[in-house]
Structures are given as C-alpha cells and as structure tokens.
Design a protein around this motif. Structure first.
Motif, PDB file in Angstrom:
ATOM      1  N   CYS A  20     -26.116 -56.333  49.336  1.00 16.82           N
ATOM      2  CA  CYS A  20     -26.869 -56.891  50.456  1.00 16.82           C
ATOM      3  C   CYS A  20     -26.364 -58.302  50.767  1.00 16.82           C
ATOM      4  O   CYS A  20     -25.617 -58.886  49.990  1.00 16.82           O
ATOM      5  CB  CYS A  20     -28.365 -56.878  50.153  1.00 16.82           C
ATOM      6  SG  CYS A  20     -28.834 -57.698  48.637  1.00 16.82           S
ATOM      7  N   LEU A  24     -30.712 -63.698  50.614  1.00 18.32           N
ATOM      8  CA  LEU A  24     -31.788 -62.817  51.046  1.00 18.32           C
ATOM      9  C   LEU A  24     -33.053 -63.149  50.259  1.00 18.32           C
ATOM     10  O   LEU A  24     -33.010 -63.320  49.041  1.00 18.32           O
ATOM     11  CB  LEU A  24     -31.378 -61.358  50.798  1.00 18.32           C
ATOM     12  CG  LEU A  24     -32.157 -60.272  51.502  1.00 18.32           C
ATOM     13  CD1 LEU A  24     -31.959 -60.359  53.010  1.00 18.32           C
ATOM     14  CD2 LEU A  24     -31.720 -58.916  50.997  1.00 18.32           C
ATOM     15  N   HIS A  25     -34.164 -63.268  50.948  1.00 13.77           N
ATOM     16  CA  HIS A  25     -35.443 -63.523  50.287  1.00 13.77           C
ATOM     17  C   HIS A  25     -36.064 -62.200  49.848  1.00 13.77           C
ATOM     18  O   HIS A  25     -35.788 -61.143  50.414  1.00 13.77           O
ATOM     19  CB  HIS A  25     -36.394 -64.270  51.225  1.00 13.77           C
ATOM     20  CG  HIS A  25     -35.959 -65.674  51.473  1.00 13.77           C
ATOM     21  ND1 HIS A  25     -35.328 -66.051  52.630  1.00 13.77           N
ATOM     22  CD2 HIS A  25     -36.043 -66.780  50.702  1.00 13.77           C
ATOM     23  CE1 HIS A  25     -35.048 -67.335  52.571  1.00 13.77           C
ATOM     24  NE2 HIS A  25     -35.461 -67.807  51.410  1.00 13.77           N
ATOM     25  N   SER A  27     -38.987 -60.989  50.303  1.00 13.83           N
ATOM     26  CA  SER A  27     -39.709 -60.296  51.381  1.00 13.83           C
ATOM     27  C   SER A  27     -38.747 -59.512  52.267  1.00 13.83           C
ATOM     28  O   SER A  27     -39.037 -58.375  52.667  1.00 13.83           O
ATOM     29  CB  SER A  27     -40.506 -61.283  52.227  1.00 13.83           C
ATOM     30  OG  SER A  27     -39.648 -62.219  52.845  1.00 13.83           O
ATOM     31  N   GLU A  28     -37.583 -60.081  52.559  1.00 10.48           N
ATOM     32  CA  GLU A  28     -36.581 -59.390  53.378  1.00 10.48           C
ATOM     33  C   GLU A  28     -36.027 -58.179  52.640  1.00 10.48           C
ATOM     34  O   GLU A  28     -35.816 -57.118  53.233  1.00 10.48           O
ATOM     35  CB  GLU A  28     -35.447 -60.342  53.752  1.00 10.48           C
ATOM     36  CG  GLU A  28     -35.903 -61.523  54.584  1.00 10.48           C
ATOM     37  CD  GLU A  28     -34.842 -62.607  54.688  1.00 10.48           C
ATOM     38  OE1 GLU A  28     -34.624 -63.080  55.821  1.00 10.48           O
ATOM     39  OE2 GLU A  28     -34.248 -62.977  53.653  1.00 10.48           O
ATOM     40  N   ASP A  31     -38.578 -55.404  52.763  1.00 11.54           N
ATOM     41  CA  ASP A  31     -38.629 -54.790  54.104  1.00 11.54           C
ATOM     42  C   ASP A  31     -37.443 -53.871  54.356  1.00 11.54           C
ATOM     43  O   ASP A  31     -37.579 -52.821  54.974  1.00 11.54           O
ATOM     44  CB  ASP A  31     -38.665 -55.867  55.190  1.00 11.54           C
ATOM     45  CG  ASP A  31     -39.982 -56.620  55.233  1.00 11.54           C
ATOM     46  OD1 ASP A  31     -40.976 -56.126  54.654  1.00 11.54           O
ATOM     47  OD2 ASP A  31     -40.016 -57.707  55.839  1.00 11.54           O
ATOM     48  N   GLN A  32     -36.257 -54.261  53.863  1.00 20.26           N
ATOM     49  CA  GLN A  32     -35.044 -53.524  54.185  1.00 20.26           C
ATOM     50  C   GLN A  32     -34.699 -52.407  53.199  1.00 20.26           C
ATOM     51  O   GLN A  32     -34.070 -51.419  53.588  1.00 20.26           O
ATOM     52  CB  GLN A  32     -33.855 -54.488  54.263  1.00 20.26           C
ATOM     53  CG  GLN A  32     -33.956 -55.470  55.404  1.00 20.26           C
ATOM     54  CD  GLN A  32     -32.818 -56.466  55.414  1.00 20.26           C
ATOM     55  OE1 GLN A  32     -31.713 -56.162  54.979  1.00 20.26           O
ATOM     56  NE2 GLN A  32     -33.077 -57.672  55.907  1.00 20.26           N
ATOM     57  N   ASP A  52     -42.811 -64.014  47.878  1.00 23.36           N
ATOM     58  CA  ASP A  52     -41.959 -63.372  48.880  1.00 23.36           C
ATOM     59  C   ASP A  52     -40.836 -64.290  49.348  1.00 23.36           C
ATOM     60  O   ASP A  52     -39.811 -63.838  49.818  1.00 23.36           O
ATOM     61  CB  ASP A  52     -42.784 -62.913  50.077  1.00 23.36           C
ATOM     62  CG  ASP A  52     -43.543 -61.629  49.800  1.00 23.36           C
ATOM     63  OD1 ASP A  52     -43.202 -60.932  48.819  1.00 23.36           O
ATOM     64  OD2 ASP A  52     -44.471 -61.303  50.565  1.00 23.36           O
ATOM     65  N   GLU A  55     -35.590 -66.631  46.710  1.00 20.17           N
ATOM     66  CA  GLU A  55     -34.236 -66.293  47.147  1.00 20.17           C
ATOM     67  C   GLU A  55     -33.523 -65.534  46.034  1.00 20.17           C
ATOM     68  O   GLU A  55     -33.326 -66.063  44.941  1.00 20.17           O
ATOM     69  CB  GLU A  55     -33.459 -67.552  47.513  1.00 20.17           C
ATOM     70  CG  GLU A  55     -32.116 -67.247  48.162  1.00 20.17           C
ATOM     71  CD  GLU A  55     -31.426 -68.518  48.628  1.00 20.17           C
ATOM     72  OE1 GLU A  55     -30.333 -68.803  48.099  1.00 20.17           O
ATOM     73  OE2 GLU A  55     -31.982 -69.206  49.493  1.00 20.17           O
TER      74      GLU A  55
END
Length: 88
Positions: A20, A24-25, A27-28, A31-32, A52, A55
């Motif tokens: 990825c 990227l956090h 929470s991201e 979601d993904q 969330d 990092e």
C-alpha cells in the motif's frame, strides 16, 4: 510499503501481505483493505490499540480481532477456562 494483515477465520488465522502507499493512516487502511468490521470486533497494530490517525510503518502487522470467547480468569468445576464472557 508492506503491511501484514492478520484476520481470523473459521479455519484459524489468515495472514496476507498488502502493498500500500507510504504514510497511510490506520483509518485509511481500514477503509481500503478491511471490509466492514463485525459488531464487537476491533483492529490493532502489533497487539496494541492505536488511534485511527496512527501512521502505519513498513512491516507493521495489522490484526483484526474478534471478541474474547474464553475468559482466562474464570474456571469451571474441572479447573478449565470457561467459554463464556463475562465471568459471573
């Protein structure tokens, strides 16, 4: 960056490597890469609760954790851990 996703299934644990974007956090990532969580389930990083906004770092292990099924503090008549929570 590489993240290792560990998830529970009926057959045990499933470990999957995900490539990825950097920075990227959590929470991201959820979601993904993680389908909606079931009620009572949670996500941790290396067995630690993280916000969330955490990092993610290359090589982090993100775990999808189910609810506690055995209370380690409760024993039945045979001295075994009970399979129900909460302990009464």
């Amino acid at each position: 960056m590489r993240i290792f996703l560990v998830n529970q299934s009926d057959n045990g644990l499933i470990k999957k490597e995900i490539v990825c974007p950097d920075r990227l956090h959590l929470s991201e990532f959820k979601d993904q890469y993680i389908s909606p969580l079931k009620e009572g389930w949670n996500v941790s990083v290396w067995d630690e609760n993280r916000s969330d906004g955490y990092e993610l770092k290359d090589g982090d292990r993100v775990e999808v954790c189910g609810p506690l099924l055995v209370d380690p503090n409760c024993k039945n008549e045979e001295g075994r851990n009970q399979k129900t929570v909460p302990c009464q």
